[in-house]
Motif scaffolding. Structure first.
Motif, mmCIF file in Angstrom:
data_model
loop_
_atom_site.group_PDB
_atom_site.id
_atom_site.type_symbol
_atom_site.label_atom_id
_atom_site.label_comp_id
_atom_site.label_asym_id
_atom_site.label_seq_id
_atom_site.Cartn_x
_atom_site.Cartn_y
_atom_site.Cartn_z
ATOM 1 N N GLU A 171 -6.401 10.673 4.865
ATOM 2 C CA GLU A 171 -4.964 10.401 4.959
ATOM 3 C C GLU A 171 -4.666 8.989 4.461
ATOM 4 O O GLU A 171 -3.667 8.762 3.767
ATOM 5 C CB GLU A 171 -4.501 10.559 6.409
ATOM 6 N N GLU A 172 -5.530 8.052 4.782
ATOM 7 C CA GLU A 172 -5.368 6.679 4.293
ATOM 8 C C GLU A 172 -5.459 6.636 2.769
ATOM 9 O O GLU A 172 -4.685 5.934 2.100
ATOM 10 C CB GLU A 172 -6.449 5.794 4.904
ATOM 11 N N ARG A 173 -6.377 7.387 2.224
ATOM 12 C CA ARG A 173 -6.521 7.441 0.769
ATOM 13 C C ARG A 173 -5.246 8.003 0.122
ATOM 14 O O ARG A 173 -4.776 7.503 -0.892
ATOM 15 C CB ARG A 173 -7.724 8.321 0.396
ATOM 16 N N LEU A 174 -4.701 9.040 0.730
ATOM 17 C CA LEU A 174 -3.473 9.644 0.217
ATOM 18 C C LEU A 174 -2.314 8.653 0.256
ATOM 19 O O LEU A 174 -1.531 8.551 -0.701
ATOM 20 C CB LEU A 174 -3.138 10.884 1.047
ATOM 21 N N ARG A 175 -2.198 7.910 1.346
ATOM 22 C CA ARG A 175 -1.136 6.911 1.470
ATOM 23 C C ARG A 175 -1.271 5.821 0.410
ATOM 24 O O ARG A 175 -0.275 5.372 -0.170
ATOM 25 C CB ARG A 175 -1.165 6.280 2.861
ATOM 26 N N MET A 176 -2.491 5.392 0.147
ATOM 27 C CA MET A 176 -2.715 4.367 -0.873
ATOM 28 C C MET A 176 -2.311 4.872 -2.255
ATOM 29 O O MET A 176 -1.651 4.167 -3.025
ATOM 30 C CB MET A 176 -4.191 3.955 -0.878
ATOM 31 N N ARG A 177 -2.704 6.096 -2.554
ATOM 32 C CA ARG A 177 -2.367 6.655 -3.869
ATOM 33 C C ARG A 177 -0.856 6.811 -4.026
ATOM 34 O O ARG A 177 -0.282 6.482 -5.069
ATOM 35 C CB ARG A 177 -3.067 7.994 -4.048
ATOM 36 N N GLU A 178 -0.182 7.282 -2.974
ATOM 37 C CA GLU A 178 1.275 7.446 -3.033
ATOM 38 C C GLU A 178 1.959 6.094 -3.250
ATOM 39 O O GLU A 178 2.923 5.996 -4.027
ATOM 40 C CB GLU A 178 1.785 8.080 -1.742
ATOM 41 N N HIS A 179 1.466 5.077 -2.572
ATOM 42 C CA HIS A 179 2.058 3.749 -2.716
ATOM 43 C C HIS A 179 1.943 3.246 -4.153
ATOM 44 O O HIS A 179 2.918 2.756 -4.737
ATOM 45 C CB HIS A 179 1.378 2.761 -1.765
ATOM 46 N N GLU B 82 -0.990 -2.412 5.897
ATOM 47 C CA GLU B 82 -1.204 -1.916 7.253
ATOM 48 C C GLU B 82 -1.970 -0.594 7.202
ATOM 49 O O GLU B 82 -1.521 0.366 6.576
ATOM 50 C CB GLU B 82 0.129 -1.708 7.977
ATOM 51 N N THR B 83 -3.112 -0.561 7.844
ATOM 52 C CA THR B 83 -3.894 0.668 7.916
ATOM 53 C C THR B 83 -3.330 1.568 9.017
ATOM 54 O O THR B 83 -2.464 1.164 9.796
ATOM 55 C CB THR B 83 -5.371 0.364 8.194
ATOM 56 N N LEU B 84 -3.836 2.796 9.085
ATOM 57 C CA LEU B 84 -3.311 3.776 10.030
ATOM 58 C C LEU B 84 -3.421 3.301 11.474
ATOM 59 O O LEU B 84 -2.531 3.572 12.295
ATOM 60 C CB LEU B 84 -4.050 5.106 9.880
ATOM 61 N N ASP B 85 -4.494 2.591 11.799
ATOM 62 C CA ASP B 85 -4.694 2.147 13.178
ATOM 63 C C ASP B 85 -3.678 1.084 13.593
ATOM 64 O O ASP B 85 -3.559 0.764 14.786
ATOM 65 C CB ASP B 85 -6.117 1.613 13.374
#
Length: 441
Positions: A293-301, A335-338
């Motif tokens: 999910e973190e990887r997906l958020r980075m790519r979307e950004h 900001e990471t997911l945590d």
């Protein structure tokens, strides 16, 4: 061909065909000398990842066949985005070769047969709980099921629109599923705590907080797409001198399939080093589902910042333009997911209520199934009891399934004498037939 390899990575899977003629700026660099690059040879076919669509294989096969037709390929090279999305390009299907049309017809018949099998299996599995006909009909949104035998321009138009819509919503669906996953994790944790006594509950709570703290204790994560982040990949993954970092060379190095674009998968690969700072599959506190999910958020950004025309591809020009922005040199902290609140207490409560409803429906379904099996068992026992008592089981119409020894079928019994086959009414005595012996009491 470039458009084929790119097509499965973007929301408008045929849009990239208009860019077939474009090439990346030539850069003299030997990828085999780059750290981790010795496994890739220029021109080598790179396997496209699965789109996640339920008709992924059919989509790929149609693309492969269309790619073999010279006329259609030339039209793709000159078509613009609106022509593809509006369905105008689909009408060019009438001009492709007979061999191509025949092959497309065959692919469609195979796909229709596959969908029919899926729907039949679905209907069989839900026969006791009801059928969602709308969900079943949705299986046909990527082709015209009213004509199951031939592949027509309408089929290509429907395939384009279905893939466009499904891929545009793919990331949104993934985020929603992840949120449900996190809420379910928390729900199960709280339910487990309820089963413990006070001492064990406090011990578990302390362990949980300790794991959260341990997970959050990691090196600084660079802002995705920033100069610091790309230089780290350049140095640690590519094995090159950080003082010689060059954005143009970097782009060429990470355009794995040499098509002149950085697609979504090629971008996501750039974030592996950052993710390894936070997630380790060996650590109990690190969840690999959260890592993806973190990887997906980075790519979307990065896509939102760099992809100017929103075709879910990054060209060399877009990439270089992004490196000229102030944010590239001085980005905000990431900001990471945590460090984020993934859901509220109200959302968790609502999800728990839905889960309880789902569990109750499943319980009712299981109960009905148990009652059905019990009834079937009772019927079977009754049939066996009849056999043991010498009474043969009856068929649907009340007829005997077999005749006991010594008995005959009706058609084998002697016919009634003159007077017909029907028995005489009560109180009537049959008249003797001439020439027969009389029987006296």
């Amino acid at each position: 061909m470039k458009w084929l390899s790119v097509l499965l990575q973007q929301c408008i899977f045929l849009v990239t065909c208009v860019l077939v003629a474009l090439k990346a700026v030539p850069i003299d660099i030997d990828k085999t000398k780059v750290k981790g690059g010795e496994g890739h040879v220029e021109g080598e076919k790179v396997e496209n990842p699965d789109t996640g669509l339920y008709y992924d294989e059919y989509l790929r096969q149609v693309i492969d066949v269309l790619e073999t037709d010279k006329h259609f390929r030339e039209k793709l090279q000159t078509a613009d985005i609106e022509e593809i999305k509006s369905g105008k390009l689909s009408r060019e299907l009438d001009l492709v070769s007979h061999h191509v049309r025949t092959r497309l017809d065959e692919l469609k018949r195979q796909e229709v047969a596959r969908l029919r099998m899926l729907i039949k299996a679905k209907m069989d599995s839900v026969q006791d709980t009801g059928i969602d006909h709308q969900a079943l009909l949705k299986q046909f949104e990527h082709l015209n099921h009213q004509n199951p035998d031939t592949f027509e321009p309408k089929d290509l138009d429907m395939l384009i629109k279905a893939a466009t819509n499904d891929l545009e919503n793919y990331d949104k669906t993934r985020h929603e599923e992840f949120k449900k996953y996190e809420m379910m994790k928390e729900h199960e944790r709280r339910e487990y705590l309820k089963t413990l006594d006070e001492e064990k509950r406090q011990r578990e709570e302390s362990k949980f907080e300790e794991m959260k703290k341990k997970h959050g204790d990691h090196p600084k994560v660079h802002h995705p797409g920033s100069k610091d982040q790309l230089k780290e990949v350049w140095e640690e993954a590519d094995g090159l001198d950080p003082n010689e970092f060059d954005p143009k060379t970097f782009f060429k190095l990470h355009d794995v399939n040499n098509d002149g674009f950085l697609d979504e998968q090629e971008l996501e690969a750039l974030f592996t080093k950052e993710l390894e700072k936070v997630y380790d599959p060996k650590n109990e506190e690190d969840d690999m589902v959260e890592m993806e999910e973190e990887r997906l958020r980075m790519r979307e950004h990065v896509m939102n910042e760099v992809d100017i025309n929103k075709d879910r591809l990054v060209t060399l020009e877009e990439f270089l333009r992004a490196t000229e922005k102030k944010e590239f040199l001085e980005p905000d902290s990431w900001e990471t997911l945590d460090q984020q609140q993934l859901f509220t207490e109200d959302e968790l409560k609502e999800n728990e209520d839905l889960q309880k409803q789902k569990e109750e429906l499943q319980r009712q379904h299981d109960q009905l199934q148990a009652q059905k099996q019990e009834l079937q068992q009772v019927v079977k026992q009754m049939e066996q009891k009849k056999l043991q008592q010498g009474n043969p089981p009856a068929g649907p119409g009340g007829e005997l399934k077999f005749q006991p020894p010594g008995e005959h079928k009706v058609e084998d019994a002697p016919k009634h004498p003159v007077g017909g086959d029907q028995p005489l009414p009560p109180g009537h005595v049959q008249e003797p037939v001439a020439g027969t012996d009389q029987v006296h009491p």
